[in-house]
Scaffold this motif. Structure first.
Motif, PDB file in Angstrom:
ATOM      1  N   THR A  29       0.826  -1.193   0.000  1.00  0.00           N
ATOM      2  CA  THR A  29       0.000   0.000   0.000  1.00  0.00           C
ATOM      3  C   THR A  29       0.868   1.255   0.000  1.00  0.00           C
ATOM      4  O   THR A  29       2.100   1.181  -0.016  1.00  0.00           O
ATOM      5  CB  THR A  29      -0.940  -0.030   1.216  1.00  0.00           C
ATOM      6  N   SER A  30       0.235   2.424   0.034  1.00  0.00           N
ATOM      7  CA  SER A  30       0.956   3.689  -0.165  1.00  0.00           C
ATOM      8  C   SER A  30       1.991   3.977   0.905  1.00  0.00           C
ATOM      9  O   SER A  30       2.941   4.721   0.665  1.00  0.00           O
ATOM     10  CB  SER A  30      -0.035   4.849  -0.246  1.00  0.00           C
ATOM     11  N   ARG A  54       6.259  -0.029  -2.289  1.00  0.00           N
ATOM     12  CA  ARG A  54       5.144   0.553  -3.042  1.00  0.00           C
ATOM     13  C   ARG A  54       5.014  -0.080  -4.432  1.00  0.00           C
ATOM     14  O   ARG A  54       5.987  -0.489  -5.039  1.00  0.00           O
ATOM     15  CB  ARG A  54       5.306   2.062  -3.120  1.00  0.00           C
ATOM     16  N   THR A 192      -4.225  -2.345 -10.559  1.00  0.00           N
ATOM     17  CA  THR A 192      -4.014  -1.895  -9.190  1.00  0.00           C
ATOM     18  C   THR A 192      -4.779  -0.599  -8.950  1.00  0.00           C
ATOM     19  O   THR A 192      -5.245   0.061  -9.879  1.00  0.00           O
ATOM     20  CB  THR A 192      -2.523  -1.709  -8.893  1.00  0.00           C
ATOM     21  N   ASP A 193      -4.944  -0.245  -7.678  1.00  0.00           N
ATOM     22  CA  ASP A 193      -5.540   1.026  -7.262  1.00  0.00           C
ATOM     23  C   ASP A 193      -6.917   1.271  -7.884  1.00  0.00           C
ATOM     24  O   ASP A 193      -7.128   2.216  -8.650  1.00  0.00           O
ATOM     25  CB  ASP A 193      -4.601   2.187  -7.587  1.00  0.00           C
ATOM     26  N   ASP A 214      -6.045  -5.175  -7.328  1.00  0.00           N
ATOM     27  CA  ASP A 214      -6.001  -4.501  -6.033  1.00  0.00           C
ATOM     28  C   ASP A 214      -6.845  -5.255  -5.000  1.00  0.00           C
ATOM     29  O   ASP A 214      -7.989  -5.623  -5.267  1.00  0.00           O
ATOM     30  CB  ASP A 214      -6.561  -3.087  -6.263  1.00  0.00           C
ATOM     31  N   LEU A 216      -6.709  -4.456  -0.922  1.00  0.00           N
ATOM     32  CA  LEU A 216      -5.993  -3.795   0.158  1.00  0.00           C
ATOM     33  C   LEU A 216      -6.021  -4.575   1.466  1.00  0.00           C
ATOM     34  O   LEU A 216      -4.993  -4.730   2.136  1.00  0.00           O
ATOM     35  CB  LEU A 216      -6.585  -2.404   0.379  1.00  0.00           C
ATOM     36  N   HIS A 221     -12.969  -0.272   2.001  1.00  0.00           N
ATOM     37  CA  HIS A 221     -12.166   0.943   1.886  1.00  0.00           C
ATOM     38  C   HIS A 221     -12.803   1.831   0.820  1.00  0.00           C
ATOM     39  O   HIS A 221     -13.351   1.332  -0.162  1.00  0.00           O
ATOM     40  CB  HIS A 221     -10.721   0.598   1.513  1.00  0.00           C
ATOM     41  N   HIS A 224     -10.228   1.491  -2.583  1.00  0.00           N
ATOM     42  CA  HIS A 224      -9.598   0.234  -2.991  1.00  0.00           C
ATOM     43  C   HIS A 224     -10.573  -0.928  -2.816  1.00  0.00           C
ATOM     44  O   HIS A 224     -11.414  -0.920  -1.918  1.00  0.00           O
ATOM     45  CB  HIS A 224      -8.351  -0.066  -2.144  1.00  0.00           C
ATOM     46  N   HIS A 246      -1.227  -4.415  -3.927  1.00  0.00           N
ATOM     47  CA  HIS A 246      -1.510  -3.202  -3.148  1.00  0.00           C
ATOM     48  C   HIS A 246      -2.050  -3.589  -1.773  1.00  0.00           C
ATOM     49  O   HIS A 246      -3.111  -3.133  -1.329  1.00  0.00           O
ATOM     50  CB  HIS A 246      -2.481  -2.273  -3.876  1.00  0.00           C
ATOM     51  N   CYS A 248      -2.026  -4.098   2.367  1.00  0.00           N
ATOM     52  CA  CYS A 248      -1.608  -3.422   3.594  1.00  0.00           C
ATOM     53  C   CYS A 248      -1.209  -4.447   4.655  1.00  0.00           C
ATOM     54  O   CYS A 248      -1.198  -5.657   4.410  1.00  0.00           O
ATOM     55  CB  CYS A 248      -2.698  -2.490   4.097  1.00  0.00           C
TER      56      CYS A 248
END
Length: 277
Positions: A29-30, A54, A192-193, A214, A216, A221, A224, A246, A248
């Motif tokens: 994730t970011s 990332r 993704t995303d 994607d 997450l 969310h 995502h 992607h 978390c």
């Protein structure tokens, strides 16, 4: 249905050019995993698959290395995977975690003999020109390599060719404010995303062999897919294999992957897959 997480990767088909493969540079994730200041079981795990930089991939093709996105971890990722040169870049969208490693492209024009071509939509180009304004200045450079040498190839939702392959954009939504792109190359698609793939884009994914999507976390969310939503798309598209990205720190690789359907896996940094036709 569950299955053990250890498995053998598929081998390239007879008509896959030698060396054509997808390399996962980052699957996190970011904020990455481990995330700063977190002491959860995943962030402190000794399983290397839980260490997620990332998101980005490289598609290795006979005519060169095609990079998808330039995350802040790009230099470390390319060194880790021993990728010495990038020949072209595709951009899914302009968010920081997919863009802010762009300056790491500075060395490549010396070997390419020309600026690095960037394939992106108009609004992504505008963001790049704003954030990296020094790369487009009229000021005479003090020395070669003082700024990245970049050229733009503006793309739309129509298919285009890069490094000898056809790339089909997959228009998607990333929350209420952002339109982003996935990409399909032959039998491989990278999405993704996103938290919504419109019906027309689902049609562009029909018949794909390998889908990266994607996912997450388990909880919902606003921008995502969660795991359940990603599995719904996978069930609709029916790829031979699907990989979640992607990710978390809510998802522990060793615990979650055995719970997934037989053809669905968690991607991880450094994963390599043959490029399906």
């Amino acid at each position: 249905m569950t299955r053990p997480s250890n498995r053998t990767e598929s081998t390239p088909s007879a008509n896959t050019p030698p060396g054509s493969e997808v390399i996962f540079l980052g699957t996190g994730t970011s904020v990455g995993v481990p995330s700063l200041g977190c002491e959860c079981a995943v962030c402190t795990s000794d399983d290397p698959r839980n260490n997620r930089t990332r998101c980005a991939i490289v598609v290795r093709l006979p005519e060169g290395n095609l990079l998808v996105d330039t995350p802040p971890d790009l230099r470390t990722q390319l060194l880790r995977e021993k990728i010495p040169l990038v020949h072209a870049v595709l951009f899914t969208h302009e968010h920081v975690d997919h863009l802010y490693g762009l300056d790491d492209l500075r060395l490549f024009p010396f070997r390419l003999g020309h600026a690095v071509p960037l394939y992106c939509e108009h609004h992504v180009e505008a963001r790049i020109r704003m954030v990296y304004d020094y790369a487009f200045s009229d000021r005479v450079p003090t020395h070669p390599g003082s700024a990245p040498q970049l050229s733009f190839e503006q793309i739309t939702h129509d298919s285009f060719e890069v490094l000898g392959v056809e790339v089909t954009p997959i228009p998607m939504q990333h929350g209420p404010h952002f339109n982003v792109l996935g990409f399909r190359i032959g039998g491989f698609a990278y999405c993704t995303d996103t938290n919504h793939i419109p019906a027309d884009s689902i049609e562009r994914l029909r018949g794909v062999d390998t889908l990266v999507i994607d996912a997450l976390r388990f909880k919902s969310h606003p921008t995502h897919f969660n795991v359940e939503e990603a599995l719904e798309v996978i069930n609709e598209v029916q790829p031979r294999a699907a990989y979640l990205t992607h990710i978390c720190h809510d998802l522990d690789h060793g615990i979650v992957e055995p719970q997934l359907p037989d053809n669905v896996y968690l991607a991880y940094d450094g994963l390599r897959l043959p490029l399906p036709q």
